[in-house]
Design a protein around this motif. Structure first.
Motif, mmCIF file in Angstrom:
data_model
loop_
_atom_site.group_PDB
_atom_site.id
_atom_site.type_symbol
_atom_site.label_atom_id
_atom_site.label_comp_id
_atom_site.label_asym_id
_atom_site.label_seq_id
_atom_site.Cartn_x
_atom_site.Cartn_y
_atom_site.Cartn_z
ATOM 1 N N LEU A 50 37.669 43.902 34.630
ATOM 2 C CA LEU A 50 36.451 43.103 34.671
ATOM 3 C C LEU A 50 36.713 41.677 34.163
ATOM 4 O O LEU A 50 36.254 40.704 34.758
ATOM 5 C CB LEU A 50 35.357 43.792 33.836
ATOM 6 N N ALA A 53 38.660 39.789 36.767
ATOM 7 C CA ALA A 53 37.762 39.441 37.876
ATOM 8 C C ALA A 53 36.865 38.269 37.490
ATOM 9 O O ALA A 53 36.630 37.357 38.292
ATOM 10 C CB ALA A 53 36.918 40.649 38.273
ATOM 11 N N MET A 54 36.389 38.262 36.245
ATOM 12 C CA MET A 54 35.514 37.184 35.771
ATOM 13 C C MET A 54 36.257 35.849 35.792
ATOM 14 O O MET A 54 35.719 34.840 36.244
ATOM 15 C CB MET A 54 34.998 37.503 34.368
ATOM 16 N N ASP A 57 36.709 34.784 39.440
ATOM 17 C CA ASP A 57 35.459 34.271 40.017
ATOM 18 C C ASP A 57 35.106 32.905 39.432
ATOM 19 O O ASP A 57 34.583 32.048 40.130
ATOM 20 C CB ASP A 57 34.306 35.266 39.803
ATOM 21 N N TYR A 63 31.426 32.023 40.235
ATOM 22 C CA TYR A 63 30.630 32.420 39.068
ATOM 23 C C TYR A 63 30.857 31.394 37.967
ATOM 24 O O TYR A 63 31.940 31.321 37.399
ATOM 25 C CB TYR A 63 31.020 33.821 38.570
ATOM 26 N N TYR A 118 27.856 39.065 33.561
ATOM 27 C CA TYR A 118 28.782 38.969 34.688
ATOM 28 C C TYR A 118 28.811 40.283 35.466
ATOM 29 O O TYR A 118 28.760 40.289 36.693
ATOM 30 C CB TYR A 118 30.194 38.610 34.206
ATOM 31 N N LYS A 119 28.879 41.398 34.747
ATOM 32 C CA LYS A 119 28.922 42.711 35.401
ATOM 33 C C LYS A 119 27.661 42.921 36.240
ATOM 34 O O LYS A 119 27.736 43.391 37.379
ATOM 35 C CB LYS A 119 29.075 43.814 34.362
ATOM 36 N N TRP A 121 25.805 40.570 37.556
ATOM 37 C CA TRP A 121 25.930 39.658 38.699
ATOM 38 C C TRP A 121 26.849 40.277 39.755
ATOM 39 O O TRP A 121 26.541 40.288 40.936
ATOM 40 C CB TRP A 121 26.473 38.310 38.215
ATOM 41 N N LYS A 122 27.986 40.801 39.305
ATOM 42 C CA LYS A 122 28.975 41.395 40.205
ATOM 43 C C LYS A 122 28.393 42.618 40.920
ATOM 44 O O LYS A 122 28.681 42.850 42.078
ATOM 45 C CB LYS A 122 30.210 41.800 39.386
ATOM 46 N N ASP A 123 27.588 43.391 40.195
ATOM 47 C CA ASP A 123 26.971 44.590 40.772
ATOM 48 C C ASP A 123 25.721 44.260 41.592
ATOM 49 O O ASP A 123 25.057 45.155 42.095
ATOM 50 C CB ASP A 123 26.603 45.593 39.668
#
Length: 133
Positions: A50, A53-54, A57, A63, A118-119, A121-123
């Motif tokens: 995660l 990925a953050m 992004d 992001y 962030y999680k 947003w990603k989901d």
């Protein structure tokens, strides 16, 4: 993690630059390998994915709802886990006293709310409005 680890991450985060963020993007597979191996970091494998990925992004500018200090803390932590000797020499005296898992856990505690946002947003979940006052 203790306050020592949290301070270590905060101080390291302040020294991070866009170049360090780029290093995390470029070395992301190597970093992920550190968490895949058996050992104290293995329990953080999902969090590590995660965080990587953050940073990616953020780097791609998809992001940006996060202060650079949070990205700096993540970059510092992931570079530290990959190779503590890649870190700015100013923090070298602490190396040895601070282990990878403790640094990673301290980073997670410091950025917990930003990571949750962030999680979400990603989901694809809307972020709840901020309560002020």
């Amino acid at each position: 993690p203790t306050n020592v680890e949290e301070e270590f991450v905060k101080e390291g985060a302040e020294k991070m630059t866009e170049k360090d963020v780029e290093k995390v993007v470029v070395k992301s597979e190597d970093i992920q390998q550190k968490f895949s191996a058996r050992g104290p970091l293995h329990r953080f494998i999902e969090d590590a994915k995660l965080l990587i990925a953050m940073v990616k992004d953020y780097w791609k500018k998809s992001y940006r709802q996060v202060p650079f200090g949070v990205i700096g803390a993540i970059a510092f932590t992931l570079i530290y886990v990959l190779n503590p000797f890649d870190i700015v020499p100013d923090v070298l005296p602490l190396i040895g006293q601070v282990d990878d898992a403790a640094v990673f856990a301290a980073c997670l505690m410091l950025i917990e709310s930003d990571l949750r946002k962030y999680k979400d947003w990603k989901d694809g979940r809307p972020t709840p409005p901020q309560i002020t006052g």
